[in-house]
Design a protein around this motif. Structure first.
Motif, PDB file in Angstrom:
ATOM      1  N   ARG A  53      52.581  17.038  37.368  1.00  0.00           N
ATOM      2  CA  ARG A  53      51.184  17.323  37.681  1.00  0.00           C
ATOM      3  C   ARG A  53      50.303  16.151  37.248  1.00  0.00           C
ATOM      4  O   ARG A  53      49.394  15.736  37.988  1.00  0.00           O
ATOM      5  CB  ARG A  53      50.750  18.618  36.996  1.00  0.00           C
ATOM      6  CG  ARG A  53      49.319  19.028  37.324  1.00  0.00           C
ATOM      7  CD  ARG A  53      48.904  20.290  36.611  1.00  0.00           C
ATOM      8  NE  ARG A  53      49.274  20.226  35.209  1.00  0.00           N
ATOM      9  CZ  ARG A  53      49.775  21.250  34.532  1.00  0.00           C
ATOM     10  NH1 ARG A  53      49.974  22.409  35.109  1.00  0.00           N
ATOM     11  NH2 ARG A  53      50.066  21.122  33.256  1.00  0.00           N
ATOM     12  N   ASN A  63      45.479  16.565  45.549  1.00  0.00           N
ATOM     13  CA  ASN A  63      46.781  16.980  46.078  1.00  0.00           C
ATOM     14  C   ASN A  63      46.922  18.496  45.926  1.00  0.00           C
ATOM     15  O   ASN A  63      46.747  19.044  44.830  1.00  0.00           O
ATOM     16  CB  ASN A  63      47.900  16.248  45.344  1.00  0.00           C
ATOM     17  CG  ASN A  63      49.243  16.427  45.983  1.00  0.00           C
ATOM     18  OD1 ASN A  63      49.621  17.517  46.393  1.00  0.00           O
ATOM     19  ND2 ASN A  63      49.977  15.333  46.064  1.00  0.00           N
ATOM     20  N   SER A  64      47.281  19.180  46.998  1.00  0.00           N
ATOM     21  CA  SER A  64      47.386  20.639  46.977  1.00  0.00           C
ATOM     22  C   SER A  64      48.534  21.132  46.102  1.00  0.00           C
ATOM     23  O   SER A  64      48.520  22.271  45.637  1.00  0.00           O
ATOM     24  CB  SER A  64      47.559  21.172  48.397  1.00  0.00           C
ATOM     25  OG  SER A  64      48.761  20.683  48.960  1.00  0.00           O
ATOM     26  N   LEU A  65      49.509  20.286  45.853  1.00  0.00           N
ATOM     27  CA  LEU A  65      50.634  20.687  45.018  1.00  0.00           C
ATOM     28  C   LEU A  65      50.204  20.896  43.565  1.00  0.00           C
ATOM     29  O   LEU A  65      50.834  21.672  42.843  1.00  0.00           O
ATOM     30  CB  LEU A  65      51.749  19.641  45.106  1.00  0.00           C
ATOM     31  CG  LEU A  65      53.072  19.995  44.457  1.00  0.00           C
ATOM     32  CD1 LEU A  65      53.637  21.309  45.002  1.00  0.00           C
ATOM     33  CD2 LEU A  65      54.076  18.871  44.653  1.00  0.00           C
ATOM     34  N   THR A  68      49.488  24.495  43.067  1.00  0.00           N
ATOM     35  CA  THR A  68      50.744  25.243  43.086  1.00  0.00           C
ATOM     36  C   THR A  68      51.460  25.116  41.742  1.00  0.00           C
ATOM     37  O   THR A  68      51.965  26.101  41.201  1.00  0.00           O
ATOM     38  CB  THR A  68      51.657  24.739  44.223  1.00  0.00           C
ATOM     39  OG1 THR A  68      50.952  24.868  45.472  1.00  0.00           O
ATOM     40  CG2 THR A  68      52.949  25.514  44.289  1.00  0.00           C
ATOM     41  N   LEU A  69      51.483  23.911  41.192  1.00  0.00           N
ATOM     42  CA  LEU A  69      52.109  23.693  39.888  1.00  0.00           C
ATOM     43  C   LEU A  69      51.350  24.440  38.787  1.00  0.00           C
ATOM     44  O   LEU A  69      51.967  24.990  37.864  1.00  0.00           O
ATOM     45  CB  LEU A  69      52.184  22.202  39.565  1.00  0.00           C
ATOM     46  CG  LEU A  69      53.123  21.387  40.458  1.00  0.00           C
ATOM     47  CD1 LEU A  69      52.945  19.899  40.188  1.00  0.00           C
ATOM     48  CD2 LEU A  69      54.566  21.808  40.276  1.00  0.00           C
ATOM     49  N   GLU A  97      54.626  28.417  48.796  1.00  0.00           N
ATOM     50  CA  GLU A  97      53.942  27.121  48.757  1.00  0.00           C
ATOM     51  C   GLU A  97      54.917  25.993  48.419  1.00  0.00           C
ATOM     52  O   GLU A  97      54.872  24.915  49.032  1.00  0.00           O
ATOM     53  CB  GLU A  97      52.795  27.161  47.741  1.00  0.00           C
ATOM     54  CG  GLU A  97      51.644  28.050  48.158  1.00  0.00           C
ATOM     55  CD  GLU A  97      50.608  28.244  47.058  1.00  0.00           C
ATOM     56  OE1 GLU A  97      50.541  27.415  46.121  1.00  0.00           O
ATOM     57  OE2 GLU A  97      49.885  29.255  47.117  1.00  0.00           O
ATOM     58  N   LEU A  98      55.800  26.228  47.451  1.00  0.00           N
ATOM     59  CA  LEU A  98      56.800  25.219  47.096  1.00  0.00           C
ATOM     60  C   LEU A  98      57.742  24.949  48.266  1.00  0.00           C
ATOM     61  O   LEU A  98      58.071  23.802  48.559  1.00  0.00           O
ATOM     62  CB  LEU A  98      57.620  25.669  45.882  1.00  0.00           C
ATOM     63  CG  LEU A  98      57.010  25.480  44.517  1.00  0.00           C
ATOM     64  CD1 LEU A  98      57.889  26.106  43.450  1.00  0.00           C
ATOM     65  CD2 LEU A  98      56.778  24.018  44.210  1.00  0.00           C
ATOM     66  N   PHE A 101      56.023  22.898  50.829  1.00  0.00           N
ATOM     67  CA  PHE A 101      55.887  21.500  50.414  1.00  0.00           C
ATOM     68  C   PHE A 101      57.218  20.759  50.512  1.00  0.00           C
ATOM     69  O   PHE A 101      57.264  19.632  50.992  1.00  0.00           O
ATOM     70  CB  PHE A 101      55.354  21.395  48.980  1.00  0.00           C
ATOM     71  CG  PHE A 101      55.257  19.968  48.517  1.00  0.00           C
ATOM     72  CD1 PHE A 101      54.185  19.180  48.889  1.00  0.00           C
ATOM     73  CD2 PHE A 101      56.274  19.403  47.757  1.00  0.00           C
ATOM     74  CE1 PHE A 101      54.113  17.845  48.497  1.00  0.00           C
ATOM     75  CE2 PHE A 101      56.208  18.076  47.360  1.00  0.00           C
ATOM     76  CZ  PHE A 101      55.134  17.297  47.737  1.00  0.00           C
ATOM     77  N   THR A 102      58.293  21.399  50.062  1.00  0.00           N
ATOM     78  CA  THR A 102      59.584  20.708  50.057  1.00  0.00           C
ATOM     79  C   THR A 102      60.086  20.402  51.459  1.00  0.00           C
ATOM     80  O   THR A 102      60.922  19.524  51.630  1.00  0.00           O
ATOM     81  CB  THR A 102      60.667  21.502  49.290  1.00  0.00           C
ATOM     82  OG1 THR A 102      60.794  22.796  49.863  1.00  0.00           O
ATOM     83  CG2 THR A 102      60.330  21.599  47.819  1.00  0.00           C
ATOM     84  N   ALA A 107      57.157  15.506  50.745  1.00  0.00           N
ATOM     85  CA  ALA A 107      58.295  15.694  49.842  1.00  0.00           C
ATOM     86  C   ALA A 107      59.322  14.587  50.025  1.00  0.00           C
ATOM     87  O   ALA A 107      60.010  14.212  49.071  1.00  0.00           O
ATOM     88  CB  ALA A 107      58.939  17.054  50.078  1.00  0.00           C
ATOM     89  N   LEU A 118      61.749  20.064  41.552  1.00  0.00           N
ATOM     90  CA  LEU A 118      61.015  21.083  42.313  1.00  0.00           C
ATOM     91  C   LEU A 118      61.964  22.205  42.742  1.00  0.00           C
ATOM     92  O   LEU A 118      61.586  23.385  42.720  1.00  0.00           O
ATOM     93  CB  LEU A 118      60.325  20.468  43.529  1.00  0.00           C
ATOM     94  CG  LEU A 118      59.056  19.672  43.243  1.00  0.00           C
ATOM     95  CD1 LEU A 118      58.560  18.977  44.515  1.00  0.00           C
ATOM     96  CD2 LEU A 118      57.955  20.560  42.670  1.00  0.00           C
TER      97      LEU A 118
END
Length: 152
Positions: A53, A63-65, A68-69, A97-98, A101-102, A107, A118
């Protein structure tokens, strides 16, 4: 975790065929999280969340991740609290969401270690999702991760 271990879990009825196919891509990635020293698998996952993060914030604070984190960390921090139906829904949301993203182009730009981490985070959340809400504790999740990682 090995493919043989996943097959054995399915054979004993601990997981179904769909779950076995979901775990198969994680077979190689779990080996990175074998317990070493005093750090548990769950400790390593939470450390990854924090470090990754911070990296994302340096590169792109929007970053949208990152969000999520943050949600994943909140869920993991609450493992020793009571798991409500809302938390179970949050787990499913973070997993979606993960997963999204992956499978994205972003990714592909990550290092192999970050992609594996991840995947390990996803595995951790899937374990928590599968446990009875009243039995989701850090020690219980660690136990499952330890078993999975022992066979990696």
């Amino acid at each position: 975790m090995t493919s043989q271990f996943v097959s054995r879990l399915e054979e004993y009825g601990l997981i179904n065929g769909t779950e076995a196919s979901r775990l198969s891509p994680l077979v190689s990635s779990a080996s990175r999280f074998k317990d070493q020293g005093d750090n548990t698998s769950l400790d390593k996952v939470t450390q990854f969340i924090s470090d990754f993060r911070d990296e994302l914030k340096e590169d792109d604070s929007e970053n949208s991740l990152i969000e999520t984190l943050n949600k994943a960390e909140e869920i993991i921090d609450n493992f020793d609290g009571s798991q409500s139906a809302e938390t179970k829904a949050d787990i499913k949301s973070v997993l979606a969401e993960l997963n999204s993203f992956t499978k994205s182009d972003a990714a592909e730009e990550l290092s192999e270690d970050d992609r594996e981490s991840l995947n390990q985070l996803g595995l951790t959340l899937r374990i928590a999702d599968r446990l009875n809400p009243s039995s989701v504790t850090s020690s219980r999740v660690n136990s499952y991760l330890s078993v999975v990682n022992r066979f990696a």
